[in-house]
Scaffold this motif. Sequence first.
Motif, mmCIF file in Angstrom:
data_model
loop_
_atom_site.group_PDB
_atom_site.id
_atom_site.type_symbol
_atom_site.label_atom_id
_atom_site.label_comp_id
_atom_site.label_asym_id
_atom_site.label_seq_id
_atom_site.Cartn_x
_atom_site.Cartn_y
_atom_site.Cartn_z
ATOM 1 N N ASN A 1 -34.784 -18.919 10.055
ATOM 2 C CA ASN A 1 -34.125 -17.980 9.151
ATOM 3 C C ASN A 1 -34.723 -18.102 7.758
ATOM 4 O OD1 ASN A 1 -32.275 -16.040 8.299
ATOM 5 N ND2 ASN A 1 -30.785 -17.572 7.663
ATOM 6 N N THR A 2 -34.599 -17.023 6.981
ATOM 7 C CA THR A 2 -35.024 -17.018 5.585
ATOM 8 C C THR A 2 -33.967 -16.315 4.752
ATOM 9 O OG1 THR A 2 -37.374 -17.016 6.136
ATOM 10 C CG2 THR A 2 -36.765 -16.222 3.957
ATOM 11 N N VAL A 3 -33.551 -16.963 3.663
ATOM 12 C CA VAL A 3 -32.635 -16.360 2.703
ATOM 13 C C VAL A 3 -33.403 -16.139 1.409
ATOM 14 C CG1 VAL A 3 -30.535 -16.705 1.348
ATOM 15 C CG2 VAL A 3 -30.609 -17.438 3.725
ATOM 16 N N THR A 4 -33.252 -14.948 0.823
ATOM 17 C CA THR A 4 -33.971 -14.632 -0.411
ATOM 18 C C THR A 4 -32.999 -14.430 -1.557
ATOM 19 O OG1 THR A 4 -33.977 -12.251 -0.025
ATOM 20 C CG2 THR A 4 -35.806 -13.509 0.898
ATOM 21 N N ARG A 5 -33.459 -14.779 -2.737
ATOM 22 C CA ARG A 5 -32.725 -14.439 -3.960
ATOM 23 C C ARG A 5 -33.713 -13.820 -4.931
ATOM 24 N NH1 ARG A 5 -29.826 -18.867 -7.699
ATOM 25 N NH2 ARG A 5 -27.888 -18.347 -6.597
ATOM 26 N N GLU A 6 -33.360 -12.671 -5.456
ATOM 27 C CA GLU A 6 -34.153 -12.039 -6.505
ATOM 28 C C GLU A 6 -33.385 -12.143 -7.813
ATOM 29 O OE1 GLU A 6 -34.737 -7.618 -7.765
ATOM 30 O OE2 GLU A 6 -36.008 -7.968 -6.005
ATOM 31 N N PHE A 7 -34.098 -12.441 -8.883
ATOM 32 C CA PHE A 7 -33.459 -12.488 -10.198
ATOM 33 C C PHE A 7 -34.513 -12.204 -11.247
ATOM 34 C CE2 PHE A 7 -34.652 -16.666 -8.785
ATOM 35 C CZ PHE A 7 -35.335 -17.214 -9.839
ATOM 36 N N GLN A 8 -34.073 -12.029 -12.471
ATOM 37 C CA GLN A 8 -34.979 -11.734 -13.575
ATOM 38 C C GLN A 8 -34.920 -12.859 -14.591
ATOM 39 O OE1 GLN A 8 -34.198 -7.823 -15.201
ATOM 40 N NE2 GLN A 8 -34.018 -6.922 -13.151
ATOM 41 N N PHE A 9 -36.098 -13.385 -14.917
ATOM 42 C CA PHE A 9 -36.211 -14.343 -16.006
ATOM 43 C C PHE A 9 -36.453 -13.567 -17.297
ATOM 44 C CE2 PHE A 9 -37.829 -18.291 -13.509
ATOM 45 C CZ PHE A 9 -36.520 -18.640 -13.251
ATOM 46 N N VAL A 10 -35.686 -13.865 -18.326
ATOM 47 C CA VAL A 10 -35.912 -13.291 -19.644
ATOM 48 C C VAL A 10 -36.527 -14.385 -20.513
ATOM 49 C CG1 VAL A 10 -34.881 -12.214 -21.673
ATOM 50 C CG2 VAL A 10 -33.989 -11.701 -19.388
ATOM 51 N N VAL A 11 -37.808 -14.219 -20.830
ATOM 52 C CA VAL A 11 -38.535 -15.203 -21.631
ATOM 53 C C VAL A 11 -38.549 -14.713 -23.070
ATOM 54 C CG1 VAL A 11 -40.700 -16.445 -21.937
ATOM 55 C CG2 VAL A 11 -39.968 -15.777 -19.640
ATOM 56 N N THR A 12 -38.010 -15.536 -23.960
ATOM 57 C CA THR A 12 -37.885 -15.112 -25.347
ATOM 58 C C THR A 12 -38.247 -16.266 -26.268
ATOM 59 O OG1 THR A 12 -36.377 -14.094 -26.947
ATOM 60 C CG2 THR A 12 -35.460 -15.779 -25.495
ATOM 61 N N ASN A 13 -38.409 -15.950 -27.549
ATOM 62 C CA ASN A 13 -38.704 -16.967 -28.548
ATOM 63 C C ASN A 13 -37.390 -17.586 -29.002
ATOM 64 O OD1 ASN A 13 -39.688 -18.579 -30.522
ATOM 65 N ND2 ASN A 13 -40.385 -16.938 -31.877
ATOM 66 N N CYS A 14 -37.062 -18.736 -28.413
ATOM 67 C CA CYS A 14 -35.767 -19.359 -28.676
ATOM 68 C C CYS A 14 -35.731 -20.142 -29.990
ATOM 69 C CB CYS A 14 -35.402 -20.304 -27.532
ATOM 70 S SG CYS A 14 -35.193 -19.489 -25.947
ATOM 71 N N SER A 15 -36.899 -20.539 -30.459
ATOM 72 C CA SER A 15 -36.958 -21.379 -31.672
ATOM 73 C C SER A 15 -36.002 -22.555 -31.563
ATOM 74 C CB SER A 15 -36.637 -20.550 -32.926
ATOM 75 O OG SER A 15 -37.571 -19.534 -33.098
ATOM 76 N N ARG A 16 -36.187 -23.355 -30.516
ATOM 77 C CA ARG A 16 -35.312 -24.500 -30.317
ATOM 78 C C ARG A 16 -35.432 -25.466 -31.486
ATOM 79 N NH1 ARG A 16 -36.890 -26.873 -24.692
ATOM 80 N NH2 ARG A 16 -35.332 -28.412 -25.296
#
Length: 639
Positions: free
Chosen positions: A281-296
Motif C-alpha cells: 500500500n501507499t499513502v500520499t500527502r500533498e502540502f505546500q511549503f511557504v518559504v519566506t524571509n523569517c529574519s530569525r
Amino acid sequence: MNMKRFAYLFIFIVSLLSALPTFASHIVGGEITYTCGSGGRYTIQVTIYRDCIGGSPQAISEDNPAIIAIYTTNGKLFLVDSINADNANGVAVPANFQNECVNNPPKVCLNRIVFRKTYVLDNTTTGYRVVYQRCCRNASILNIIDPASLGVNYYCIIPPTSSASCNNSAVFKNYPPQIICVNNPLVYDHSATDQDGDSLSYEFCQGYGYYSTRNDGREVPSYSGEPLPYGNGYSYMKPIIGVPPVIINPVTGLITGTPTLQGRFVVTVCCHEWRKGVLINTVTREFQFVVTNCSRAVIADMPQYSDEYNTYIVNCADYTVHFDNLSTKNVRYYWDFGVESLNNDTSDEFSPTYIYPDSGTYIAKLIVNKGSTCADSISRFVKVYPKLEAVFSPPTTVCVGDTVRFKDLSNSTYQVNRWAWNFDDFSPLDTQQNPIHIFTKGGLFNVGFAVANNKGCKDTSFAKILVDPFSPNVGNDTSIVQGETITFNGFSGSNYLWSPSKYLSDPTIANPVGTFLDTGTFIYIVTAKSEQTGCPGRDSMKVHVYSGPSLAMPNAFTPNGDGKNDRFRPIIIGYREILYFRIYNRYGQLMFESKSMDGGWDGTFHGQEQEVGVYYWLLSAKDRYGKEELIKGDVSLLR
C-alpha cells in the motif's frame, strides 16, 4: 445497480445541482487514510488543509460536504458519495514555530477539515482506489505551471481484501509546517505510524490535480487525475531549490535541507507500506511549503565537514575535536559533546576543543541562549575512530612499459574496505588494493592513493614517480650516394647495439661509421640503455643509397599554414653546394632566391601572399666532383 449504490449516486447528483461554481484558491494540502473494521467495514478519512487568510470564504464554506469516488484498481467505478465534515468549520492548525523568536513574524492561518465515513466494501482481489478532488490551488505556486487552473486530486489505495484479513493505512504523525525560513536549515519529521506493524519507507513522489470543467470541484472525482506539470528546474523529486538540497530520508521520513528561494512550493510525500518484503500500500500527502524571509533573531549552527548524514566530522587521526561555531554571535552558548557516561563533557566557549575519552559515534549539541524564550539548538554526529593512515611504497625506478606493482601499506585500527589509485596518466581510477600498472609514456607522475575503512574514515597520500622517457634518438632518415660514408649519431645512452651490423664499422658503439657500396634502402634499429636508470630504449632510421647525384623537386605545394607541404624546396643528394636556387613568376619577376639546401619558398613576396598559379625555377649546383649543373622546371602554387 443495487439500491445502496443508487442512493449514493442520488446524493451526489443533488450535491451537483445545489453547488454554485466557485472560482477560488484555498486548498494547500491533504491526504486520505483509512482504518479497517470487521465485516469489510472501512472508515475512510479525507483531510484537507485550507488557507484561511488568502482563501475565499465562500470556497471554504462550500468544501462541506466532500465528494469522494471509490474505484476498483482496474478503473471500474464502485460508488460515489458525499461526506459531511466532523466539524463544518474545521479547526486551526498550530503555526509550529515561535513568533517571538522571529524579527518579522509572518501572518499565517491554516485550517484543517476532516471528513470521515464508514463503508462496507466487497471482498476483492484487485483492491480499491479512493479519490477526492476539489478546486482550487493558490495561483502563486512557483514549482508547477499555471497552478490557478489546477484543482487537487488526492487518493489512497486499499489492498485486495478478504473476510480473513484487511489492512489499515499508515497515518502521518505531524501536521505540515506552515512557514519555512529561507537560507535556514530545515528539519521536519514527516514520518508515519502503522497499527499493523508494517515496515514503512518514504519518498518525494508525483502529485496529481485536474483541470475542472465546472471550476468548482464538484464533478465525479476522476480515477487518476493529471500529473502535476512541474516547471523548469523542478520535479516531484526536486520540489524546492536548496543548498544542501531538500531531501527526505527514505527510512526515517525526516525532511532536511536549506531552501534558498522564497515562494510557495507543492510537495508530495509517499509513505509505502511493506509486509514481508512486499509493497502492499501507499499513502500520499500533498502540502505546500511557504518559504519566506523569517529574519530569525537567534540561529544555532555548526558546519558539516563530512559527507555522511548530519555529521560534523569523522576524526580518524586522534581523539581531539575542535568545534567551529557558525551561530549568531554576542549571545550565550552551551555545548554538550555527547559522552553519555560523563556529566562534565560541556563547554560555554564560542568555539571549543574537546578530547574524547574513547572511539565511537557521539551526538554533539549546541544550544544558543539556553533557557531563554528564543533559544535555538542544533545537533550533529561526531565520529571518532583513530586511526587511519594511507601509506604505500612508491617504486624507485620505473621505465616506460614496465609492469609496476603497487602495494597498500596503510595503517588502520579498523578494517580498510575501499581503495582508489590515481596514476596521473589519464587512466581510469583503479579500486584494487594492490594494483598492477603500466606507464606507457615517460614523465613525472603525482600518484595519489586513497583509502577508507568501515567506520567512514578516509585518508589520502601522494608520491611523485619518475618514469624514465629514455630514447636513443638516432636522428632523421638520411640519403647518400653510393660509395659515401656517414657517421650515425646515437647519444644520451649506453650499451648501444645496432641491427643489422652490415656496412657498419662497429655495431656496439653510439656513433658507428657506415660505408655503403650498394644502392638501396637500409633500415637500422638501435637499442640502448639510459645511463641514469638503465631503462632500455629503442629507435630506428633509414639510409637511402643512390647510384649518383639525385635531385627531387615537387611539382606543387600548398602554403596554407597547415604544416603540410607549405614550402617549395629541392631535395638534393650527392651535390656538395648550391650556387643559387631562384623562382620566377609568369612575368619573369624574381620571387625568391637562396643558396641554401634548407628553407625553401613559402609562397610570399615581400610578405604578401602570391596568387595561385604556375611558377618557374632554376637551380645551379656543384656535384661532389666540382662540376656545375643547371637544372630548371616549374611548380604549381595551390591553396
